[in-house]
Design a protein around this motif. Structure first.
Motif, PDB file in Angstrom:
ATOM      1  N   THR A 121      34.528  35.017  45.321  1.00 38.29           N
ATOM      2  CA  THR A 121      34.615  34.894  43.869  1.00 38.29           C
ATOM      3  C   THR A 121      36.076  34.940  43.465  1.00 38.29           C
TER       4      THR A 121
ATOM      5  N   CYS B 218      31.906  43.293  42.254  1.00 34.74           N
ATOM      6  CA  CYS B 218      32.417  42.265  41.331  1.00 34.74           C
ATOM      7  C   CYS B 218      31.735  42.406  39.967  1.00 34.74           C
ATOM      8  N   THR B 219      32.528  42.272  38.913  1.00 37.97           N
ATOM      9  CA  THR B 219      31.966  42.345  37.563  1.00 37.97           C
ATOM     10  C   THR B 219      31.017  41.176  37.298  1.00 37.97           C
TER      11      THR B 219
ATOM     12  N   PHE C 156      37.889  42.976  40.715  1.00 35.88           N
ATOM     13  CA  PHE C 156      39.056  42.209  40.258  1.00 35.88           C
ATOM     14  C   PHE C 156      40.385  42.878  40.606  1.00 35.88           C
TER      15      PHE C 156
END
Ligand SMILES: Nc1nc2c(c(=O)[nH]1)N[C@H]1C(S)=C(S)[C@@H](COP(=O)(O)O)O[C@H]1N2
Ligand SMILES: [Mo]
Length: 348
Positions: A195, A243-244, A323
């Motif tokens: 991602t 991951c958001t 992130f």
């Protein structure tokens, strides 16, 4: 509940939902789980308020018909219901994601976040247009306190009931962490999603020419090539990358602690933070005191990192959201700036 009370409660809870939703993206440790609880209770309290709101909406149409403002309100309704539904579906069945041109793959949680962002302009215009003159009893009265207590209890009961039902029925929604993320490819080496933050793009770096520059408030600036890093003692840490975008993976990450590298560079006494920068310019700042916990990672669960996962070197940042795990690291700057001096979410 009166129309006025219903509308004000919806406004107040939507604001709480935006705030808790955005702030939750920064939480990576279980001691911040309460923020997610508030978000879930608030979301389900909003679902309860629909019982009153739909009558208000219907009456407004009967009175005004189709005007630009009621058309806007209709769009708002669709996006609002979509946001609520996508959040609930994600928690229940892991609502299927979407593939959008220009954005790429989105999980159900990604859809939820996107719809919530889309909601903002509609919500602001609608609330500004319908804004009532606030009176003290609207928010500071026994009635108001009882109303909000009742809504909180209803939200809490629905949340707990929902959890119990999804668990009893073994629906896919149970496979979530406290952050709402679902597990993907744990201990599989490179077998978890790649991602990028929406601002950045995948890189492929030649390991033979890769160099890491360590500079700033240090006594000795360093330029390390891959063999230099490989010669330093590495450690392995079991940690979760969350991951958001709605997935997490647990791996045994291998890398050289930043503290080991910094011991050679000798940070100055007034040094306070570490700025880690990618070959793409993507960068995140950390407190210098975390240098023992952060790794310059080269392997996940026994396998060398793939290009998409940040080869040759990525940051391993246990306890931080995905992130912060900067990929394709090429530069480390030690500085006197405090660690919080950065945008809470990446902008570059
Ligand atoms: N340079 C750089 N590093 C980055 C990103 C990015 O866009 N650019 N994305 C971050 C995000 S949002 C996450 S969730 C993880 C994802 O790591 P993966 O692709 O190895 O799964 O990398 C982080 N590191
Ligand atoms: Mo992410």
């Amino acid at each position: 509940m009166t129309s006025r009370a219903t509308n004000l409660a919806i406004f107040a809870i939507v604001v709480v939902e935006f705030a808790s939703g955005v702030l939750s993206l920064l939480v990576g440790q279980p001691d911040g789980a309460w923020l997610f609880w508030i978000h879930r209770i608030g979301g389900l309290a909003l679902a309860v308020l629909i019982l009153w709101k739909w009558r208000i909406v219907l009456r407004a149409y009967q009175r005004h018909g189709l005007t630009p403002l009621t058309a806007l309100a209709a769009l708002l309704t669709i996006v609002f219901v979509g946001t609520l539904a996508s959040g609930i579906l994600w928690a229940t069945v892991g609502f299927p994601g979407l593939r959008l041109p220009g954005i790429g793959g989105l999980t159900g949680l990604g859809v939820h976040i996107l719809l919530a962002l889309l909601l903002i302009p509609f919500f602001v215009i609608h609330a500004a247009h319908r804004w009532p003159r606030l009176l003290r009893p609207d928010f500071a009265s026994r009635r108001a306190a009882l109303r909000y207590a009742g809504l909180s209890v209803a939200g809490l009961a629905l949340w707990q009931g929902h959890e119990r039902i999804t668990r009893a029925a073994e629906l896919p929604g149970i496979n979530r962490r406290f952050t709402g993320s679902r597990e993907e490819g744990s201990f599989s080496g490179n077998g978890y999603p790649t991602t990028n933050w929406f601002t950045d793009a995948r890189q492929r770096i030649d390991p033979a020419t890769w160099q890491l520059r360590i500079h700033g408030l240090v006594d000795h600036e360093l330029e390390l090539a891959l063999p230099d890093l490989a010669a330093m003692p590495a450690t392995t840490t079991r940690a979760i990358l969350d991951c958001t975008g709605g997935w997490f993976t647990e791996q045994d990450w291998r890398g050289v602690p930043l503290a080991t590298v910094l011991a050679q560079a000798h940070p100055a006494n007034d040094a306070r933070s570490i700025l880690v920068t990618s070959a793409t310019g993507y960068r995140r700042r950390f407190p210098l005191s975390e240098a023992g916990k952060l790794l310059l990672g080269t392997h996940s669960s026994g396998v060398a990192l793939s290009a998409g996962h940040g080869a040759p070197v990525r940051l391993i940042a246990p306890g931080y959201r995905g992130f912060e795990w900067v990929k394709w690291v090429v530069e480390i700057e030690i500085s006197a700036a405090p660690a919080w001096l950065q945008s809470p979410l990446p902008l570059q």
